[in-house]
Every structure is written in structure tokens, then in C-alpha cells.
Write a protein that holds these residues in place. Structure first.
Motif, PDB file in Angstrom:
ATOM      1  N   MET A  86       0.822  -1.211   0.000  1.00 16.21           N
ATOM      2  CA  MET A  86       0.000   0.000   0.000  1.00 16.21           C
ATOM      3  C   MET A  86       0.860   1.267   0.000  1.00 16.21           C
ATOM      4  SD  MET A  86      -3.087  -1.310   2.473  1.00 16.21           S
ATOM      5  CE  MET A  86      -3.859   0.284   2.473  1.00 16.21           C
ATOM      6  N   SER A  87       2.113   1.142  -0.441  1.00 21.50           N
ATOM      7  CA  SER A  87       3.008   2.297  -0.475  1.00 21.50           C
ATOM      8  C   SER A  87       2.659   3.234  -1.627  1.00 21.50           C
ATOM      9  CB  SER A  87       4.460   1.828  -0.606  1.00 21.50           C
ATOM     10  OG  SER A  87       4.649   1.173  -1.847  1.00 21.50           O
ATOM     11  N   HIS A  88       3.117   4.450  -1.530  1.00 26.28           N
ATOM     12  CA  HIS A  88       2.966   5.461  -2.584  1.00 26.28           C
ATOM     13  C   HIS A  88       1.503   5.745  -2.939  1.00 26.28           C
ATOM     14  CE1 HIS A  88       7.279   5.123  -2.986  1.00 26.28           C
ATOM     15  NE2 HIS A  88       7.150   3.833  -3.205  1.00 26.28           N
ATOM     16  N   GLY A  89       0.595   5.562  -1.976  1.00 23.99           N
ATOM     17  CA  GLY A  89      -0.808   5.878  -2.194  1.00 23.99           C
ATOM     18  C   GLY A  89      -1.519   4.935  -3.155  1.00 23.99           C
ATOM     19  N   MET A  90      -0.950   3.756  -3.401  1.00 24.17           N
ATOM     20  CA  MET A  90      -1.556   2.782  -4.302  1.00 24.17           C
ATOM     21  C   MET A  90      -1.729   1.462  -3.565  1.00 24.17           C
ATOM     22  SD  MET A  90       0.737   3.317  -7.735  1.00 24.17           S
ATOM     23  CE  MET A  90       2.324   3.612  -6.953  1.00 24.17           C
ATOM     24  N   VAL A  91      -2.591   0.612  -4.095  1.00 21.37           N
ATOM     25  CA  VAL A  91      -2.710  -0.751  -3.599  1.00 21.37           C
ATOM     26  C   VAL A  91      -2.229  -1.657  -4.722  1.00 21.37           C
ATOM     27  CG1 VAL A  91      -4.244  -2.553  -2.758  1.00 21.37           C
ATOM     28  CG2 VAL A  91      -4.674  -0.171  -2.135  1.00 21.37           C
ATOM     29  N   ARG A  92      -1.121  -2.358  -4.447  1.00 24.07           N
ATOM     30  CA  ARG A  92      -0.527  -3.255  -5.446  1.00 24.07           C
ATOM     31  C   ARG A  92      -0.179  -4.576  -4.770  1.00 24.07           C
ATOM     32  NH1 ARG A  92       4.408   0.410  -7.404  1.00 24.07           N
ATOM     33  NH2 ARG A  92       4.540   0.655  -5.164  1.00 24.07           N
ATOM     34  N   VAL A  93       0.291  -5.517  -5.593  1.00 25.04           N
ATOM     35  CA  VAL A  93       0.748  -6.801  -5.063  1.00 25.04           C
ATOM     36  C   VAL A  93       2.248  -6.896  -5.308  1.00 25.04           C
ATOM     37  CG1 VAL A  93       0.529  -9.298  -5.170  1.00 25.04           C
ATOM     38  CG2 VAL A  93      -1.500  -7.865  -5.487  1.00 25.04           C
ATOM     39  N   GLU A  94       3.008  -6.864  -4.227  1.00 24.92           N
ATOM     40  CA  GLU A  94       4.466  -6.933  -4.297  1.00 24.92           C
ATOM     41  C   GLU A  94       4.905  -8.373  -4.519  1.00 24.92           C
ATOM     42  OE1 GLU A  94       8.362  -5.678  -1.591  1.00 24.92           O
ATOM     43  OE2 GLU A  94       6.401  -5.872  -0.629  1.00 24.92           O
ATOM     44  N   VAL A  95       5.972  -8.557  -5.320  1.00 26.11           N
ATOM     45  CA  VAL A  95       6.555  -9.869  -5.565  1.00 26.11           C
ATOM     46  C   VAL A  95       7.922  -9.911  -4.887  1.00 26.11           C
ATOM     47  CG1 VAL A  95       7.330 -11.511  -7.323  1.00 26.11           C
ATOM     48  CG2 VAL A  95       5.400  -9.988  -7.810  1.00 26.11           C
ATOM     49  N   LEU A  96       8.152 -10.968  -4.089  1.00 26.99           N
ATOM     50  CA  LEU A  96       9.419 -11.142  -3.385  1.00 26.99           C
ATOM     51  C   LEU A  96      10.010 -12.507  -3.709  1.00 26.99           C
ATOM     52  CD1 LEU A  96       7.189 -10.042  -0.897  1.00 26.99           C
ATOM     53  CD2 LEU A  96       9.427  -9.192  -0.305  1.00 26.99           C
ATOM     54  N   CYS A  97      11.317 -12.606  -3.633  1.00 29.62           N
ATOM     55  CA  CYS A  97      11.988 -13.891  -3.740  1.00 29.62           C
ATOM     56  C   CYS A  97      11.597 -14.708  -2.511  1.00 29.62           C
ATOM     57  CB  CYS A  97      13.503 -13.708  -3.803  1.00 29.62           C
ATOM     58  SG  CYS A  97      14.428 -15.257  -3.713  1.00 29.62           S
ATOM     59  N   ALA A  98      11.131 -15.921  -2.718  1.00 32.62           N
ATOM     60  CA  ALA A  98      10.702 -16.757  -1.593  1.00 32.62           C
ATOM     61  C   ALA A  98      11.874 -17.184  -0.719  1.00 32.62           C
ATOM     62  CB  ALA A  98       9.971 -17.988  -2.110  1.00 32.62           C
ATOM     63  N   ARG A  99      13.066 -17.198  -1.282  1.00 34.71           N
ATOM     64  CA  ARG A  99      14.226 -17.679  -0.529  1.00 34.71           C
ATOM     65  C   ARG A  99      14.844 -16.599   0.363  1.00 34.71           C
ATOM     66  NH1 ARG A  99      19.807 -19.954  -2.951  1.00 34.71           N
ATOM     67  NH2 ARG A  99      20.486 -21.126  -1.148  1.00 34.71           N
ATOM     68  N   CYS A 100      15.023 -15.381  -0.174  1.00 42.61           N
ATOM     69  CA  CYS A 100      15.689 -14.335   0.618  1.00 42.61           C
ATOM     70  C   CYS A 100      14.776 -13.152   0.932  1.00 42.61           C
ATOM     71  CB  CYS A 100      16.953 -13.856  -0.087  1.00 42.61           C
ATOM     72  SG  CYS A 100      16.683 -12.887  -1.586  1.00 42.61           S
ATOM     73  N   GLU A 101      13.543 -13.202   0.465  1.00 43.74           N
ATOM     74  CA  GLU A 101      12.552 -12.151   0.676  1.00 43.74           C
ATOM     75  C   GLU A 101      12.980 -10.818   0.087  1.00 43.74           C
ATOM     76  OE1 GLU A 101      11.402 -12.221   4.824  1.00 43.74           O
ATOM     77  OE2 GLU A 101      10.401 -14.159   4.551  1.00 43.74           O
ATOM     78  N   GLY A 102      13.805 -10.861  -0.956  1.00 39.95           N
ATOM     79  CA  GLY A 102      14.190  -9.651  -1.659  1.00 39.95           C
ATOM     80  C   GLY A 102      13.048  -9.148  -2.535  1.00 39.95           C
ATOM     81  N   HIS A 103      12.866  -7.838  -2.559  1.00 42.21           N
ATOM     82  CA  HIS A 103      11.836  -7.217  -3.403  1.00 42.21           C
ATOM     83  C   HIS A 103      12.225  -7.377  -4.869  1.00 42.21           C
ATOM     84  CE1 HIS A 103       8.983  -4.194  -4.868  1.00 42.21           C
ATOM     85  NE2 HIS A 103       9.988  -3.697  -5.557  1.00 42.21           N
ATOM     86  N   LEU A 104      11.312  -7.897  -5.671  1.00 43.52           N
ATOM     87  CA  LEU A 104      11.552  -8.080  -7.101  1.00 43.52           C
ATOM     88  C   LEU A 104      10.786  -7.068  -7.942  1.00 43.52           C
ATOM     89  CD1 LEU A 104      11.184 -11.974  -7.160  1.00 43.52           C
ATOM     90  CD2 LEU A 104      13.313 -10.646  -7.011  1.00 43.52           C
TER      91      LEU A 104
END
Length: 134
Positions: A86-104
Motif C-alpha cells: 500500500m506504499s505510494h498511495g496505491m494498492v498493489r501486489v508486491e513480488v518477493l523472492c521466496a528464498r531471501c525475501e528480496g523485493h523483485l
């Protein structure tokens, strides 16, 4: 998916370039149309730049025109995790690496069949291995 990778912030800073750190650890983004993999069309696999986990293949990559590499699906459903952003005033779906939880990047419901999804991913979060080098 293999075991989670957990590093301290100092270890991540040592391992990653400043741009990779900003994207993967601070949920940053690169400017549209500037990423090194936006136009890549060579067969191969895209790996997490943070931990090396396989994430996407060129077989699922397509030109969405969004300015970032776009994929219709991950290499395996367990390769990525998603969460509400919900950052930047938007609602989106963030994708992360399942292994290291890095933002993709983010995933949107406007992709091609059969998934109907567009995984819009930062090049800085990826490493690429051409098929003949895997």
C-alpha cells in the motif's frame, strides 16, 4: 524451495551493488526502460541477484511495454511470494523472492493467457544465465 537465506543488513550491503541493495532490500525500483533485462530475448533463466534462486525463464517473458522485464509466471509457484503493498498511495501486489525475501517488483492482473498475470520485475533484482550456460 530451499531454506530461507537471512543476512544482516551489513552483509547484504557487502554482497549487493548499491542499486541491487536499493531494489532488493529497500523495495526500490529502477527507472522504466533502463534495466538491462527489459529487452533480453535470449533463452535462459533469471535468478535472484540476492541469493541465486531461479525465478523466471525467458519462455514466460514477453514485451508488455511497461519498461521493466515482464513475465506471465515464475519458474515455479514456490519461487516467489506475494504480499499487499500500500506504499505510494496505491494498492498493489508486491513480488518477493521466496528464498531471501528480496523485493523483485509487482504483479498485475493484465497479462497474457493462460495466467492473465504480468510480473513486472526490476532488472536490478535479477541475474541472467543464457540456456547454453546454465
Amino acid at each position: 524451495m530451499t531454506d530461507k537465506i537471512t543476512l544482516t543488513e551489513a552483509e547484504w550491503r557487502e554482497k549487493l551493488s548499491p542499486e541491487q541493495y536499493h531494489v532488493l532490500r529497500e523495495a526500490g525500483t529502477e527507472r522504466a526502460f533502463t534495466g538491462k533485462y527489459d529487452k533480453t530475448d535470449q533463452d535462459g533463466t533469471y535468478f535472484c541477484a540476492g541469493c541465486g534462486a531461479p525465478l523466471f525463464t525467458n519462455a514466460d517473458k514477453y514485451n508488455s511495454g511497461c519498461g521493466w522485464p515482464a513475465y506471465s509466471a515464475p519458474v515455479d509457484e514456490s519461487a516467489v511470494e506475494v504480499r499487499r503493498d500500500m506504499s505510494h498511495g496505491m494498492v498493489r501486489v508486491e513480488v518477493l523472492c521466496a528464498r531471501c525475501e528480496g523485493h523483485l517488483g509487482h504483479v498485475f492482473p493484465d497479462g497474457p493467457a493462460p495466467t492473465g498475470l504480468r510480473y513486472c520485475i526490476n532488472s536490478a533484482s535479477l541475474d541472467f544465465a543464457p540456456e547454453d550456460e546454465e
